[in-house]
Write an enzyme that holds these catalytic residues in place. Structure first.
Site, short mmCIF file in Angstrom:
data_model
loop_
_atom_site.label_atom_id
_atom_site.label_comp_id
_atom_site.label_asym_id
_atom_site.label_seq_id
_atom_site.Cartn_x
_atom_site.Cartn_y
_atom_site.Cartn_z
N GLY A 46 14.29 -10.62 -37.54
CA GLY A 46 13.33 -11.69 -37.34
C GLY A 46 12.02 -11.11 -36.82
N GLN A 51 3.82 -11.02 -32.73
CA GLN A 51 4.28 -9.62 -32.61
C GLN A 51 3.43 -8.66 -33.44
OE1 GLN A 51 8.64 -10.73 -33.42
NE2 GLN A 51 8.80 -8.93 -32.11
N CYS A 95 14.81 -6.81 -29.56
CA CYS A 95 13.54 -7.33 -30.07
C CYS A 95 12.68 -6.14 -30.49
CB CYS A 95 12.84 -8.12 -28.97
SG CYS A 95 11.23 -8.77 -29.46
N LEU A 96 12.01 -6.27 -31.63
CA LEU A 96 11.17 -5.16 -32.10
C LEU A 96 10.02 -4.89 -31.14
CD1 LEU A 96 11.09 -5.99 -35.92
CD2 LEU A 96 12.47 -4.26 -34.75
N HIS A 137 15.01 -17.30 -30.72
CA HIS A 137 14.31 -16.09 -30.26
C HIS A 137 12.90 -16.04 -30.85
CE1 HIS A 137 14.40 -11.53 -29.47
NE2 HIS A 137 13.30 -11.72 -30.17
N GLU A 138 12.79 -16.32 -32.16
CA GLU A 138 11.48 -16.22 -32.82
C GLU A 138 10.55 -17.35 -32.38
OE1 GLU A 138 10.94 -13.46 -34.03
OE2 GLU A 138 13.03 -12.87 -34.23
N HIS A 141 8.87 -16.58 -29.22
CA HIS A 141 7.70 -15.69 -29.37
C HIS A 141 6.42 -16.50 -29.55
CE1 HIS A 141 9.06 -11.55 -29.41
NE2 HIS A 141 10.02 -11.79 -30.28
NI NI Z 1 11.65 -10.58 -30.73
#
Ligand code: NI
Length: 171
Positions: A46, A51, A95-96, A137-138, A141
């Protein structure tokens, strides 16, 4: 398509509230495609626009592509919203934007969500398991919330200290 740079914590842009999308046009579709390519390359399941430094309410998800033998099943959503949620699930998240750190987070086990798809059409669907976790989660963000904001302060500080050290190493 292009691979975009993924911001990592504690970059302030990750804490911004993203703005609603007013129109799903070619420029937004290009952003969605670039985000998907960036996510696949990372690899991740995701990615949210903040991000990659874009303060817009856009997310891409594909929880299938990392499974061996699965075909890609990308989900593109603008202005995603959780309409209903139920139950509780514990999932080891990463998470990236917080690379190499993982921690269990408690979230809703089932959600009903809506948003605009790649063509600007409103879609509503139900999700459970990893897809429900990923959606929450997304969407977090888009509200400037990282998964480490859901864990204990001690663990969060540990994660951020690790990130600081790592960022230094990158210079
Ligand atoms: Ni994330």
């Amino acid at each position: 398509m292009a691979i975009l740079k993924i911001l990592t914590a504690p970059d302030k842009r990750l804490k911004q509230i993203a703005q609603p999308v007013t129109k799903v046009d070619d420029a937004l579709r290009k952003l969605m495609d670039d985000m998907l390519e960036t996510m696949y390359a990372a690899p991740g399941i995701g990615l949210a626009a903040p991000q990659v430094g874009v303060a817009k309410r856009v997310i891409v998800i594909d929880v299938e592509h990392v499974r061996e033998g699965s075909l890609p099943q990308p989900i593109f959503l603008a202005n995603p919203e959780i309409l209903e949620q139920e139950g509780e699930i514990r999932w080891e998240e990463g998470c990236l934007s917080v690379p190499e750190f993982f921690s269990e987070v408690v979230r809703s086990a089932w959600v009903r969500a809506k948003g605009l798809n790649r063509y600007g059409q409103e879609v509503a669907f139900e999700a459970e398991g990893i897809l429900a976790v990923c959606l929450q989660h997304e969407i977090d963000h888009l509200n400037g919330v990282l998964f480490i904001d859901h864990i204990s302060r001690l663990k969060r500080e540990l994660a951020l200290a690790k990130m600081k050290k790592k960022n230094k190493g990158d210079d």
